[in-house]
Design an enzyme around this catalytic site. Sequence first.
Site, mmCIF file in Angstrom:
data_model
loop_
_atom_site.group_PDB
_atom_site.id
_atom_site.type_symbol
_atom_site.label_atom_id
_atom_site.label_comp_id
_atom_site.label_asym_id
_atom_site.label_seq_id
_atom_site.Cartn_x
_atom_site.Cartn_y
_atom_site.Cartn_z
ATOM 1 N N ASP A 186 11.964 -10.273 11.282
ATOM 2 C CA ASP A 186 13.307 -11.237 10.880
ATOM 3 C C ASP A 186 14.296 -9.869 11.697
ATOM 4 O O ASP A 186 14.998 -9.342 10.447
ATOM 5 C CB ASP A 186 13.192 -10.792 9.504
ATOM 6 C CG ASP A 186 14.136 -11.307 9.037
ATOM 7 O OD1 ASP A 186 14.565 -12.869 9.980
ATOM 8 O OD2 ASP A 186 14.524 -12.044 7.655
ATOM 9 N N GLU A 191 -3.729 3.641 -1.551
ATOM 10 C CA GLU A 191 -4.004 2.266 -1.974
ATOM 11 C C GLU A 191 -5.384 1.684 -1.137
ATOM 12 O O GLU A 191 -5.387 2.163 -0.223
ATOM 13 C CB GLU A 191 -2.629 1.293 -1.876
ATOM 14 C CG GLU A 191 -1.534 2.057 -2.616
ATOM 15 C CD GLU A 191 -0.352 0.845 -1.889
ATOM 16 O OE1 GLU A 191 -0.923 -0.701 -1.609
ATOM 17 O OE2 GLU A 191 0.906 1.270 -1.572
ATOM 18 N N CYS A 210 3.423 -11.757 2.644
ATOM 19 C CA CYS A 210 2.478 -11.072 3.269
ATOM 20 C C CYS A 210 1.081 -12.163 4.045
ATOM 21 O O CYS A 210 1.283 -12.234 5.026
ATOM 22 C CB CYS A 210 1.956 -9.823 2.775
ATOM 23 S SG CYS A 210 3.027 -8.651 2.533
ATOM 24 N N ARG A 244 4.179 4.920 1.546
ATOM 25 C CA ARG A 244 5.263 4.203 1.488
ATOM 26 C C ARG A 244 6.389 4.347 1.072
ATOM 27 O O ARG A 244 7.749 4.472 1.711
ATOM 28 C CB ARG A 244 4.910 3.394 0.500
ATOM 29 C CG ARG A 244 3.841 2.508 0.605
ATOM 30 C CD ARG A 244 3.842 1.283 -0.713
ATOM 31 N NE ARG A 244 2.944 0.474 -0.878
ATOM 32 C CZ ARG A 244 3.359 -1.022 -0.517
ATOM 33 N NH1 ARG A 244 4.355 -1.581 0.278
ATOM 34 N NH2 ARG A 244 1.992 -1.591 -0.617
#
Length: 776
Positions: free
Chosen positions: A520, A452, A744, A423
């Site tokens: 988007d 993660e 999500c 990230r």
Amino acid sequence: MSEVDRVPSPAAPPAVAAAAPEEKKGKEPEREKLPPIVSAGAGATAGLDRGSKGQISTFSSFISTVNQKKEAAENRSSPTHLVFPNIKNVRDLPPICLDVRQKQRISIDALSSEMKTPVLPEPILPVQPKTMKDFLEDVEKAKSSGDWKTVHDFYLTMFDSFPELNAAFKKDASASFNTIEDSGINAKFVNAVYDALLNTPQDIQKTVLKGIINSLLREWKGPRTKDDLRAYFILLQNPQFNNTSTYVIYAHLLRQIATLVEADHHFLVHWFKKLSQKRFKQLVERLLQFISLRLFPAKPEEFPPISKCSWWIPSASKVLALLNTANNLVHPPLIPYTDFYNSTLDHIDLMEEYHTWQSFGNSHRFSFCQYPFVISIAAKKIIIQRDSEQQMISIARQSLVDKVSRRQRPDMNMLFLNMKVRRTHLVSDSLDELTRKRADLKKKLKVTFVGEAGLDMGGLTKEWFLLLIRQIFHPDYGMFTYHKDSYCHWFSSFKCDNYSEFRLVGILMGLAVYNSITLDIRFPPCCYKKLLSPPIVPNDQSMPVGICSVTTDDLCQIMPELAHGLSELLSYEGNVEEDFYSTFQVFQEEFGIIKSYNLKPGGDKIPVTNQNRKEYVQLYTDFLLNKSIYKQFAAFYYGFHSVCASNALMLLRPEEVEILVCGSPELDMHALQRSTQYDGYAKTDLTIRYFWDVVLGFPLDLQKKLLHFTTGSDRVPVGGMADLNFKISKNETSTNWLPVAHTCFNQLCLPPYKSKKDLKQKLIIGISNSEGFGLE
């Protein structure tokens, strides 16, 4: 110079443009006698599967096809007879001669401005029988008295032949009106006659149909005069063709129009664009209904067997192509491009249509993919997805075979494009991964965030897209400039050493389409036009890509103030050179430094004048939208096509590519309500009923904010609201809390509010003040 010479042609599609010059060279557009049916050995009588396979020629190749086959055609047997129901003494008409090029879209966009039309003597027309006023008075008298003889005689005479049609409807019977822009027809009179026809006794309506049959049989052979074209133009507007009992006659009319030479089609197209929106829309709807009912007839016995009329659908499709081209010549168009969609085609074997289009080169096989404007965006998405799936499967299978052939143990991960990113280094890690795994781009995408735990079932993939797009399009990143007055992003013209990040954005867009993810991203329509220029990556790497013709209308969608200023320059009535004191040179600020660019060689020494200001505006617009960002956009173009390379892209309009990438802006909240799933709630619960009462009452801007809050985008996937998989979950927290969203998973977590007022207040606060994953 003829009238045709003075009308510039629309740009040809890529597949057509290359072939056009050679095809037209040395060909006189004289009308040849149409040949009889091509022998079954050539595949011409293969027939249609539910009417979807047939025969048709390309516009530009029809003349050459006739010349090549004329001699052989004279020795062939006469065609099979088709019988008109309840009408006697009808002779047959030969079907269309065909030549479909591989992967070529049927379009008359390729019509040349240099096309010559034969100048034929105008025949002497009969005396005009009645004026519009006389006709309407006769109709009113017939209605009141019940005596229709005068009206019957008028219809009987008028539809008896092409000369009589022209005599009745030409504004001036003595004038040739041999022009593109004016058909010379009294449109109001035509409309009045047809509007009255449907309210006349049956014997008058039958008389008209018999007259049309005789006219079509009499006029089938020989070169076409402009009066013949006017007659076709008038007959095509007959509302009787809405009735399936007239479809045999209608089909023959369509075939005669479809087999006209290109120059004649050119005239018809320009006449079509002069029709009123209402009449134009009626023509389109009538043709779409004709195709639909031939594909899926309610009463199969009322039509001839499909093997005997395999030319029906190709003929109708070709005439629709004329109307589509006419619609595209008008700005704004007479009707939206979506009005040409035929939803019936969503229910046929689309992949068979696609493979037919791909596989059969110079054969006589018809495919709806030759006429992509009739295929809905939903159907095109199915074609693209299945084509993508087949490519995914093929590449995954090859990876498996390669592994086994090297005697290595197969690993399921090899079947996917596995992205492992941090990230904290999202852009650089993504760029490195995509560069290293370039050969795997067409595999199914799976994303893992380092450190993660979690299995990607679609949520992590969407989160990766959302976070990456958010970071790349941030103004501080410098790749794209956000224009607040147009609410869109455009490519930064700043020069840099490495354009790989623009390629990354292209790959992201391609992966989104490939994996059915809605992004988007707010690019102007011009971006998608450039993305399809050309739709297939050229083999020659030196050929320019992403370059398209642009106008101030395109610039207005990005920089409306600048576009307005240029338009003011074009309309300025004073002395441009003295008052503006500009040259063919532009200035841009790059990292605090002002740089100058000449729009043409020696531009800094060429003043902008009243005489050359159009050239200046065109060069300036081209510089801003093409030249100044060429390297950036080329990298973006190659990135997108590295994932989405497919002939299916040739089926798409730029607007349709935008919908595939970003979704549709048209919201249907009732459809969302019908498809919503619930977790912890039932749709009858009071809180849920409050929720939908509030949401359905929202203005459009709040509905968009709600969608953006819950899904990360305020647009709808191609498949509609049902494809969102929207879910409302019960949030067992205090009713003082605001709603929470998991973008999500398109999930809204809603506390059990006790009143509609409380729910509305909390919901508006939540959706209006969240940061979200959207852009500005």
